[in-house]
Design an enzyme around this catalytic site. Structure first.
Site, PDB file in Angstrom:
ATOM      1  N   ASP A  48       0.093   6.346  -2.081  1.00  0.00           N
ATOM      2  CA  ASP A  48      -0.820   7.275  -1.445  1.00  0.00           C
ATOM      3  C   ASP A  48      -0.401   7.522   0.005  1.00  0.00           C
ATOM      4  O   ASP A  48      -0.033   6.589   0.729  1.00  0.00           O
ATOM      5  CB  ASP A  48      -2.241   6.694  -1.491  1.00  0.00           C
ATOM      6  CG  ASP A  48      -3.277   7.639  -0.967  1.00  0.00           C
ATOM      7  OD1 ASP A  48      -3.423   8.734  -1.541  1.00  0.00           O
ATOM      8  OD2 ASP A  48      -3.952   7.291   0.021  1.00  0.00           O
ATOM      9  N   GLU A  57       3.535  10.190  -2.875  1.00  0.00           N
ATOM     10  CA  GLU A  57       2.665  11.313  -2.597  1.00  0.00           C
ATOM     11  C   GLU A  57       2.949  11.693  -1.154  1.00  0.00           C
ATOM     12  O   GLU A  57       2.382  11.129  -0.218  1.00  0.00           O
ATOM     13  CB  GLU A  57       1.179  10.950  -2.760  1.00  0.00           C
ATOM     14  CG  GLU A  57       0.272  12.169  -2.563  1.00  0.00           C
ATOM     15  CD  GLU A  57      -0.968  11.899  -1.720  1.00  0.00           C
ATOM     16  OE1 GLU A  57      -1.899  12.716  -1.764  1.00  0.00           O
ATOM     17  OE2 GLU A  57      -1.016  10.878  -1.016  1.00  0.00           O
TER      18      GLU A  57
END
Length: 552
Positions: free
Chosen positions: A225, A284
């Site tokens: 993330d 990401e």
């Protein structure tokens, strides 16, 4: 209470993976947003046993792996992306033994498991941050985070002009034990998500240990993330103007896509490569150019990076082709596979982005065949295989996403793409929970019964059966999947608004993004189409907003 001991073995190769060892180069990976996938205990929230119970569905769908969003101990300020303990399962999602059991079952079915890692920030309930708030300024405890003195005559202004992705300033001022105003701490997202200081070796060492913990449990990889966010520019300089969120992915900001992140990922790659079974890292990452995004997937860094350029394009042939060409060229320049994604838990579902209603659904069907025919790895977001739209009319009292709340604009929230999946039945909660359960953490529309797994299964015209057929063909056809010299994408001549390309010597994909039907030379035998295609001796009429696969 007796604790069951489970041995987790590496996932065996499924038929598609048997073609070569680099499974991740052409894997189809299914994103499970855990809160909304399947609820095993009737509390209205999805959980690990719920995922385990639905593994047969995922295996039958034909995916290679599942990526599970965070299930760690968390106060849920951002629904799991605020981690209080990286080595514990939050009770709302189950137990560590539940996770072990899920791993065993998934691997037995040939499904690999990727877990979400949140390294940029912790929860404000993490023991480190609790210690930091209790510790004096300049202490070792505070050094783990980014604390700074404020500006202004009395430190009443934030240390710089950085803005939170969720809206408002990216700084919150602390209160000293005596009640006086203290230092400010950085949070690029919610105030309950303080950013870690990745310049500190203790932070880097701790996260490597977290990786080892889950690797030892058998996970096959990590989705990282905010992979672009851990390192900040020296001195934390001002951006100089407002609306920073609009710049993400369009410019190098002092808090995103700093070159120093790559040193971190080189260390992580060494760790991943030290385990057998080809464990992977997936970024990401938002970067201003495809070239900068490719830096994350150089041979000594991560294995994949999400392709947000492709996701963000309108359903127009020229725009899609540009994104495809750029992605293949830049990923290929560092020897990495391209990735393709149409929706995720942070974006409006693509049925709605493509216009909604019958038009949006037709375009989504065509986009699915386009994506699954491209070289590289594809990511599916739960429910896209059912053709689910964005839920735009959730009553305001049910809206809970901090992005919508903190920004002051509910339309910026992500609740609408996170509504629990419909599995069966004609009334909410559509089999999301056990029989008799009536609650789900977000309400489902009254119209979703027709889009449930049970309703679409066996219907040859449904989105679900289209995905099942496409994924089965993707496994069977040697020209699909990973790109090699023999299976590289070759564009074919096509009318305006149409994409046509060949893969290898035996496969052609045609996509009509226009508003009217077009006549094309018949490339070969029709394998699969999103709607009826009229074929004469030499020509095929490809309807508007449709796609077809052909065997040469």
């Amino acid at each position: 209470m007796t604790t069951e001991t489970l041995t987790v073995e590496a996932a065996p190769a499924r038929e598609s993976g048997a073609r070569r060892s680099d499974w991740w180069r052409d894997a189809v990976i299914y994103q499970v947003y855990i809160r909304s996938f399947a609820d095993s205990d009737g509390d209205g929230v999805g959980d690990l046993p719920g995922i385990r119970s639905r593994l047969p569905y995922l295996a039958d769908l034909g995916v290679d792996a599942l990526w599970i969003t965070p299930f760690y101990s968390s106060p849920m300020a951002d629904f799991g992306y605020d981690v209080a303990d990286y080595r514990a399962v939050d009770p709302v999602f189950g137990t560590l033994d539940d996770f072990r059991a899920l791993m065993v079952d998934a691997h037995a079915r040939g499904l690999r498991v990727i877990v979400d890692l949140v390294p940029n920030h912790t929860s404000d309930r993490h023991v480190w941050f609790v210690e930091a708030l209790a510790a004096p300024e300049g202490s070792a405890a505070r050094a783990r985070y980014i604390f700074r003195e404020g500006r202004g005559a009395h430190g009443e202004l934030p240390p710089n002009d950085w803005e939170s992705v969720f809206g408002g300033p990216a700084w919150t001022r602390t209160v000293n034990p005596d009640g006086t105003a203290g230092q400010w701490y950085l949070h690029l997202f919610a105030p309950a998500q303080p950013d870690l200081n990745w310049e500190l070796e203790e932070v880097r060492s701790e996260m490597l240990d977290v990786l080892r913990f889950w690797l030892d449990l058998g996970v096959d990889g990590f989705r990282i993330d905010v992979a672009h966010g851990m390192v900040k520019a020296p001195g934390l300089p001002d951006v100089g103007h407002a609306d920073h969120v609009e710049m993400i992915g369009n410019a190098v900001l002092p808090f995103f896509d700093q070159d120093g992140v790559h040193e971190i990922y080189r260390a992580w790659r060494l760790l991943l490569d030290s385990y057998d079974g080809e464990r992977i890292g997936v970024a990401e990452a938002w970067a201003p150019t495809p070239e900068r995004l490719a830096n994350y997937v150089r041979p000594d860094e991560l294995h994949q990076a999400f392709n947000f350029d492709f996701l963000g394009r309108p359903f127009e042939a020229e725009a899609l082709r540009t994104a495809i060409d750029h992605s293949l060229a830049t990923a290929g320049s560092v020897g990495a596979p391209s990735t393709w994604v149409l929706s995720n838990h942070d974006m409006k579902r693509h049925v709605t982005r493509y216009g909604g209603g019958a038009v949006g659904l037709a375009r989504a069907r065509a986009a699915a065949l386009l994506m699954l025919a491209l070289p590289g790895s594809a990511y599916l977001y739960q429910g896209e295989e059912l053709g689910l739209p964005e839920v735009l009319d959730i009553p305001v009292e049910f809206l809970v996403d901090p992005q919508g709340i903190q920004s002051g604009d509910p339309s910026k929230g992500r609740d609408g793409c996170r509504v629990p999946l419909p599995w069966s039945g004609v009334a909410p909660t559509y089999g999301f929970g056990p029989e008799g359960s009536e609650a789900s953490w977000l309400p489902a529309p009254s119209s979703w019964g027709a889009s449930s797994v049970a309703a679409e299964s066996g219907d040859p015209d449904s989105m679900l059966e289209l995905y099942r057929s496409a994924l089965a063909l993707r496994r069977e056809l040697p020209d699909l999947g990973a790109e090699t010299d023999e299976t590289a994408l070759v564009w074919l001549p096509a009318p305006d608004g149409v994409l046509a390309f060949r893969r290898g010597d035996g496969f052609v994909c045609t996509v009509n993004t226009g508003s009217s039907a077009v006549a094309l030379p018949v490339p070969g035998a029709l394998l699969l189409a999103t709607t009826s295609v009229s074929i004469t001796a030499n020509n095929a009429e490809l309807p508007a907003d449709s796609a077809a696969w052909w065997r040469i």
